[in-house]
Enzyme design. Structure first.
Site, PDB file in Angstrom:
ATOM      1  N   GLY A 155       8.167  -6.990 -21.690  1.00 43.63           N
ATOM      2  CA  GLY A 155       7.799  -6.054 -22.742  1.00 43.63           C
ATOM      3  C   GLY A 155       8.929  -5.829 -23.733  1.00 43.63           C
ATOM      4  N   TYR A 156      10.132  -5.724 -23.224  1.00 44.42           N
ATOM      5  CA  TYR A 156      11.315  -5.541 -24.081  1.00 44.42           C
ATOM      6  C   TYR A 156      11.501  -6.754 -24.983  1.00 44.42           C
ATOM      7  CZ  TYR A 156      16.217  -4.527 -25.258  1.00 44.42           C
ATOM      8  OH  TYR A 156      17.394  -4.273 -25.922  1.00 44.42           O
ATOM      9  N   GLU A 157      11.388  -7.947 -24.399  1.00 39.86           N
ATOM     10  CA  GLU A 157      11.558  -9.181 -25.185  1.00 39.86           C
ATOM     11  C   GLU A 157      10.503  -9.273 -26.286  1.00 39.86           C
ATOM     12  OE1 GLU A 157      11.319 -12.230 -22.242  1.00 39.86           O
ATOM     13  OE2 GLU A 157      12.945 -11.364 -21.056  1.00 39.86           O
TER      14      GLU A 157
END
Length: 255
Positions: A155-157
């Site tokens: 999700g961060y990426e």
């Protein structure tokens, strides 16, 4: 908003950023605090933009002179503040780790990408409407090397790739005259120790000092990471994006 001091009551400062007002989102985090310290050391007047409550009192001269509390989704409320800011540093974010449920992904995209995008648009408009400044305003966006490298957090990426692409798009679509009103810099930062990443290899203080050093040199693509591949890949990625965006760009009739 809680004001710990005022421009008129502050002692005269000297340094590369003396006389300039800097707003920093995510100011209560490790990098936000480190950037605040480094910029104040360079003479800047720092406004902390944070979801956290302001400190009861300014404990030291290394803390932000002003504190503004806000939340993602309330970007329009910052408009009066942004009009008085010379440099806006978009640094707030969250890391969901391995959590990939729809609710968490939506929140991650809102915090790491959409909120940045809304503030970018606001600040661009403010800058472009103000043509009579001695120095252009500046917009610094922390996208992280997760924009092009794995970060063990899908999700961060995803969110960092999105905001990274958006920053590149704005870079490549602003005209030369617009470049005289707003300078955009992108911060590509490797793993540093913080609440989001307690096992980071770098210290936030080292990263902040490197960011300021490269900004002082006039660098727009600021990279600070122990990974040598990022120094090769990121400029190449930006070049490809530039060629692609310029080749497909359709100018409006009035420009």
């Amino acid at each position: 908003m809680a004001n710990q001091a005022s421009h008129s009551s502050a002692p005269l400062q000297s340094g590369r950023w003396a006389g300039r007002t800097v707003g920093i989102t995510g100011a209560s985090g490790a990098l936000g605090r480190a950037l605040t310290k480094a910029l104040i050391g360079e003479g800047a007047w720092v406004i902390a933009l944070s979801h956290s409550p302001p400190p009861k009192a300014q404990a030291s001269i290394e803390e932000a002179q002003e504190w503004v509390r806000w939340s993602c989704g309330e970007e329009r409320q910052l408009e009066p503040i942004l009009k008085n800011v010379d440099v806006l540093v978009l640094n707030h974010g969250m890391n969901p780790g391995g959590d990939q449920c729809p609710e968490t992904l939506s929140k991650t995209l809102e915090v790491n990408a959409f909120s940045h995008w809304h503030l970018m648009q606001q600040f661009e408009t403010i800058a472009d409407q103000d043509q009579n400044r001695e120095k252009p305003r500046e917009l610094w966006v922390n996208t992280s090397e997760a924009e092009i490298q794995p970060a063990l957090s899908p999700g961060y990426e995803l969110s960092k790739r999105l905001i990274g692409e958006l920053v590149s798009l704005r870079w490549n679509n602003r005209s030369a005259p617009q470049g005289k009103t707003l300078r955009i810099r992108k911060l590509i930062l490797g793993p540093f120790r913080s609440n989001l990443n307690p096992i980071g290899l770098l210290t936030s203080g080292f990263v902040a000092n490197q960011v300021i050093w490269q900004a002082n040199l006039g660098v727009n693509l600021i990279i600070v990471t122990p990974n040598p591949l990022t120094y090769l890949l990121m400029p190449f990625v930006e070049l490809v994006r530039r060629v692609y965006c310029r080749a497909l760009k359709i100018n409006p009739p009035d420009r």
